[in-house]
Design a protein around this motif. Structure first.
Motif, PDB file in Angstrom:
ATOM      1  N   ILE A   1       0.877  -1.167   0.000  1.00 44.67           N
ATOM      2  CA  ILE A   1       0.000   0.000   0.000  1.00 44.67           C
ATOM      3  C   ILE A   1       0.912   1.214   0.000  1.00 44.67           C
ATOM      4  O   ILE A   1       1.837   1.311   0.810  1.00 44.67           O
ATOM      5  N   ILE A   2       0.658   2.132  -0.909  1.00 46.35           N
ATOM      6  CA  ILE A   2       1.418   3.377  -0.973  1.00 46.35           C
ATOM      7  C   ILE A   2       0.454   4.467  -0.518  1.00 46.35           C
ATOM      8  O   ILE A   2      -0.582   4.709  -1.130  1.00 46.35           O
ATOM      9  N   ARG A   3       0.796   5.095   0.593  1.00 45.35           N
ATOM     10  CA  ARG A   3      -0.114   6.038   1.245  1.00 45.35           C
ATOM     11  C   ARG A   3       0.665   7.224   1.788  1.00 45.35           C
ATOM     12  O   ARG A   3       1.891   7.259   1.735  1.00 45.35           O
ATOM     13  N   SER A   4      -0.070   8.157   2.359  1.00 42.44           N
ATOM     14  CA  SER A   4       0.548   9.280   3.064  1.00 42.44           C
ATOM     15  C   SER A   4       1.210   8.766   4.332  1.00 42.44           C
ATOM     16  O   SER A   4       0.796   7.744   4.893  1.00 42.44           O
ATOM     17  N   PHE A   5       2.209   9.488   4.783  1.00 40.32           N
ATOM     18  CA  PHE A   5       2.838   9.166   6.063  1.00 40.32           C
ATOM     19  C   PHE A   5       1.897   9.503   7.202  1.00 40.32           C
ATOM     20  O   PHE A   5       0.999  10.344   7.068  1.00 40.32           O
TER      21      PHE A   5
ATOM     22  N   GLN B   1       5.796  13.070  -0.911  1.00 43.15           N
ATOM     23  CA  GLN B   1       6.303  11.942  -0.126  1.00 43.15           C
ATOM     24  C   GLN B   1       5.262  10.822  -0.052  1.00 43.15           C
ATOM     25  O   GLN B   1       4.080  11.080   0.194  1.00 43.15           O
ATOM     26  N   PHE B   2       5.725   9.588  -0.233  1.00 44.67           N
ATOM     27  CA  PHE B   2       4.843   8.422  -0.235  1.00 44.67           C
ATOM     28  C   PHE B   2       5.406   7.360   0.707  1.00 44.67           C
ATOM     29  O   PHE B   2       6.565   6.959   0.570  1.00 44.67           O
ATOM     30  N   ALA B   3       4.591   6.897   1.627  1.00 43.94           N
ATOM     31  CA  ALA B   3       4.977   5.809   2.533  1.00 43.94           C
ATOM     32  C   ALA B   3       4.705   4.481   1.845  1.00 43.94           C
ATOM     33  O   ALA B   3       3.616   4.270   1.305  1.00 43.94           O
ATOM     34  N   VAL B   4       5.688   3.580   1.855  1.00 46.15           N
ATOM     35  CA  VAL B   4       5.540   2.249   1.263  1.00 46.15           C
ATOM     36  C   VAL B   4       5.347   1.257   2.409  1.00 46.15           C
ATOM     37  O   VAL B   4       6.236   1.099   3.251  1.00 46.15           O
ATOM     38  N   CYS B   5       4.183   0.616   2.430  1.00 42.57           N
ATOM     39  CA  CYS B   5       3.819  -0.262   3.545  1.00 42.57           C
ATOM     40  C   CYS B   5       3.408  -1.633   3.036  1.00 42.57           C
ATOM     41  O   CYS B   5       2.821  -1.757   1.959  1.00 42.57           O
TER      42      CYS B   5
ATOM     43  N   ILE C   1       8.025   0.097   5.236  1.00 47.06           N
ATOM     44  CA  ILE C   1       9.307  -0.518   4.863  1.00 47.06           C
ATOM     45  C   ILE C   1      10.171   0.408   4.011  1.00 47.06           C
ATOM     46  O   ILE C   1      11.319   0.072   3.708  1.00 47.06           O
ATOM     47  N   GLY C   2       9.634   1.550   3.623  1.00 53.20           N
ATOM     48  CA  GLY C   2      10.409   2.474   2.800  1.00 53.20           C
ATOM     49  C   GLY C   2       9.563   3.652   2.376  1.00 53.20           C
ATOM     50  O   GLY C   2       8.422   3.801   2.805  1.00 53.20           O
ATOM     51  N   ASN C   3      10.163   4.471   1.549  1.00 51.81           N
ATOM     52  CA  ASN C   3       9.424   5.613   1.027  1.00 51.81           C
ATOM     53  C   ASN C   3       9.847   5.931  -0.395  1.00 51.81           C
ATOM     54  O   ASN C   3      10.933   5.571  -0.844  1.00 51.81           O
ATOM     55  N   LEU C   4       8.941   6.578  -1.078  1.00 48.83           N
ATOM     56  CA  LEU C   4       9.153   7.085  -2.428  1.00 48.83           C
ATOM     57  C   LEU C   4       8.959   8.583  -2.372  1.00 48.83           C
ATOM     58  O   LEU C   4       8.276   9.100  -1.488  1.00 48.83           O
TER      59      LEU C   4
END
Length: 180
Positions: free
Chosen positions: A10-14, A58-62, A70-73
């Motif tokens: 899931i790519i979401r807001s932080f 900014q994108f949170a990678v979950c 687990i990371g960010n884009l």
């Protein structure tokens, strides 16, 4: 806010609740371009996660099954062009997550944001990111010698990085992926 999802991510807001997971990989950045984002305390991580939550680039990678960060884009827009990048917790390397997340980001930027071109900068020693760019179908456009400095040498002088630029056009992405 969820931007998009992939098979496993899931790519979401932080969120501020991402602070502990963010601290896990920003407490010791593995490449110099993230040196200025290094976090030294959990309190700094809470503040940084809060700031990232308000930043649309900014994108949170979950992980989809447990929402673990687990990371960010990131994707910084310049008209119809996006400068992108990624940073992942080393514990999750070698599982295809970076490629899956970046490919999802490219689809999102080309389709939802109507991007025409995506590019990124990669240090010449960062072979993992260079290989990721190539797996994504990006072409190497150039090498900038002593392009930028993120850290200092032992004597306090700037240590300049040689930096590669990779890019891909929407029409190239479409031809490779037949998704647009």
């Amino acid at each position: 806010m969820e931007f998009f999802s992939t098979d496993r991510l899931i790519i979401r807001s932080f969120r501020e609740s991402d602070a502990t997971d963010l601290f896990a990989y920003f407490s010791a950045p593995r490449v110099n371009c993230f040196a200025d984002e290094q976090l030294t305390t959990l309190e700094e991580a809470v503040k940084d996660a809060g700031e990232k939550s308000k930043d649309q680039s900014q994108f949170a990678v979950c992980l989809k099954d447990n929402d673990l960060l687990i990371g960010n884009l990131f994707a910084m827009q310049e008209e119809d062009t996006f400068n992108v990048g990624w940073n992942f917790n080393g514990r999750y390397e070698g599982k295809g997550y970076a490629r899956e997340a970046a490919a999802g980001l490219f689809d999102y930027l080309f389709v939802q944001k109507e991007g025409r071109r995506i590019y990124c900068y990669v240090e010449d020693y960062n072979t993992r990111s260079q290989k990721l760019c190539e797996r994504l179908g990006m072409r190497k456009e150039g090498l900038f010698m002593e392009y930028i400095s993120f850290v200092k040498n032992d004597d306090g002088t700037p240590r300049y990085e040689n930096t590669l630029q990779f890019a891909i056009l929407k029409k190239e992405w479409k031809k490779l992926n037949d998704v647009i």
